[in-house]
Design an enzyme around this catalytic site. Structure first.
Site, PDB file in Angstrom:
ATOM      1  N   SER A 105       0.834  -1.203   0.000  1.00 41.77           N
ATOM      2  CA  SER A 105       0.000   0.000   0.000  1.00 41.77           C
ATOM      3  C   SER A 105       0.872   1.258   0.000  1.00 41.77           C
ATOM      4  O   SER A 105       1.659   1.454  -0.925  1.00 41.77           O
ATOM      5  CB  SER A 105      -0.949  -0.086   1.204  1.00 41.77           C
ATOM      6  OG  SER A 105      -1.925   0.919   1.158  1.00 41.77           O
ATOM      7  N   ASP A 160     -10.035  -3.840  -5.363  1.00 41.24           N
ATOM      8  CA  ASP A 160      -9.400  -2.915  -4.417  1.00 41.24           C
ATOM      9  C   ASP A 160     -10.121  -1.570  -4.484  1.00 41.24           C
ATOM     10  O   ASP A 160     -10.129  -0.928  -5.528  1.00 41.24           O
ATOM     11  CB  ASP A 160      -7.918  -2.760  -4.798  1.00 41.24           C
ATOM     12  CG  ASP A 160      -7.116  -1.962  -3.783  1.00 41.24           C
ATOM     13  OD1 ASP A 160      -7.711  -1.105  -3.085  1.00 41.24           O
ATOM     14  OD2 ASP A 160      -5.908  -2.189  -3.697  1.00 41.24           O
ATOM     15  N   HIS A 217      -8.043  -4.685  -1.014  1.00 39.56           N
ATOM     16  CA  HIS A 217      -6.780  -4.007  -0.702  1.00 39.56           C
ATOM     17  C   HIS A 217      -5.904  -4.826   0.242  1.00 39.56           C
ATOM     18  O   HIS A 217      -4.686  -4.673   0.251  1.00 39.56           O
ATOM     19  CB  HIS A 217      -7.079  -2.627  -0.099  1.00 39.56           C
ATOM     20  CG  HIS A 217      -5.897  -1.707  -0.115  1.00 39.56           C
ATOM     21  ND1 HIS A 217      -5.367  -1.203  -1.293  1.00 39.56           N
ATOM     22  CD2 HIS A 217      -5.132  -1.203   0.884  1.00 39.56           C
ATOM     23  CE1 HIS A 217      -4.329  -0.418  -1.006  1.00 39.56           C
ATOM     24  NE2 HIS A 217      -4.163  -0.411   0.309  1.00 39.56           N
TER      25      HIS A 217
HETATM   26  C1  MLT Z   1      -1.473   5.978  -0.133  1.00 38.37           C
HETATM   27  O1  MLT Z   1      -1.861   6.932   0.499  1.00 38.37           O
HETATM   28  O2  MLT Z   1      -0.276   5.723  -0.340  1.00 38.37           O
HETATM   29  C2  MLT Z   1      -2.512   5.068  -0.689  1.00 38.37           C
HETATM   30  O3  MLT Z   1      -3.761   5.687  -0.606  1.00 38.37           O
HETATM   31  C3  MLT Z   1      -2.508   3.770   0.014  1.00 38.37           C
HETATM   32  C4  MLT Z   1      -2.750   3.933   1.481  1.00 38.37           C
HETATM   33  O4  MLT Z   1      -3.914   3.938   1.902  1.00 38.37           O
HETATM   34  O5  MLT Z   1      -1.802   4.062   2.227  1.00 38.37           O
END
Ligand code: MLT
Length: 201
Positions: free
Chosen positions: A103, A153, A184
């Site tokens: 992520s 996701d 996700h």
């Molecule tokens: C981010 O902010 O890098 C993406 O939205 C993934 C997350 O939720 O961290």
């Protein structure tokens, strides 16, 4: 004194690539150590904690809202992380690591590939997005990259993950992109795919 709070687990088998573990939003340096042990037994594990706080939750760069990134901060933080990798390699006598990011951790790893490609020997990007809308030209010739996306996701649109795949492929990286029938969160299939990909490096 290294520039990120981190964990280091020394290698127990020679010749295995070191793994740089990069957690998701709200994670920390401990989160992915057990994943690291599963996907890369015997490898050194280096696991920093993201320095940006969002409502108390550690991340690797600022965002304006979900999926909308502060790209100036992405650039600055990718440089800072690449500098940390260089310091840690010297302190712990490590080869260039393979990043394994989930992520937000996958997104900063993708940014490091685009901005400081020498910092990483390769990267497994689990639920990654395009980190920069207008990245600099970069030469990733031969760099191994695994991208594992979730078909349902809610954070990463399928089109975005495809765009990341073609950006990195276009820069010369050797990209494997898998889309799993999941969301996700990580699944056992992510673990198995990542382990198999690391094994064949
Ligand atoms: C981010 O902010 O890098 C993406 O939205 C993934 C997350 O939720 O961290």
């Amino acid at each position: 004194e290294l520039s990120f709070i981190h964990r280091i687990k020394p290698a127990t088998e020679p010749g295995k690539p070191p793994i740089l573990l990069l957690h998701g939003t709200g994670g920390n340096e401990d989160d992915l150590l057990s994943l690291g042990g599963m996907i890369a037994p015997g490898s050194a594990l280096l696991s920093p904690r993201g320095k940006v706080l969002e409502g108390g939750m550690p991340r690797f760069f600022r965002r304006l809202r979900e999926g909308i990134f502060d790209e100036e901060d992405v650039r600055r933080r990718a440089q800072e992380l690449a500098d940390f990798i260089a310091q840690a390699r010297e302190s712990y006598n490590l080869a260039a690591p393979i990043a394994v990011g989930f992520s937000n951790g996958a997104n900063i790893a993708a940014a490091v590939l685009q901005l400081r490609p020498e910092a990483l020997a390769g990267a497994a990007l689990l639920r990654a997005m395009v980190p920069l809308q207008d990245p600099p030209a970069v030469d990733l010739t031969g760099k191994p990259v695994l991208i594992v996306s979730g078909a349902s996701d809610p954070i990463v649109p399928a089109e975005n993950a495809k765009r990341l795949t073609s950006l990195l492929t276009g820069a010369g990286a050797v990209v494997q992109h898998h889309v799993l029938p999941t969301g996700h969160g990580l699944s056992q299939t992510d673990v198995a795919l990542t382990k198999a990909w690391i094994d064949q490096l």
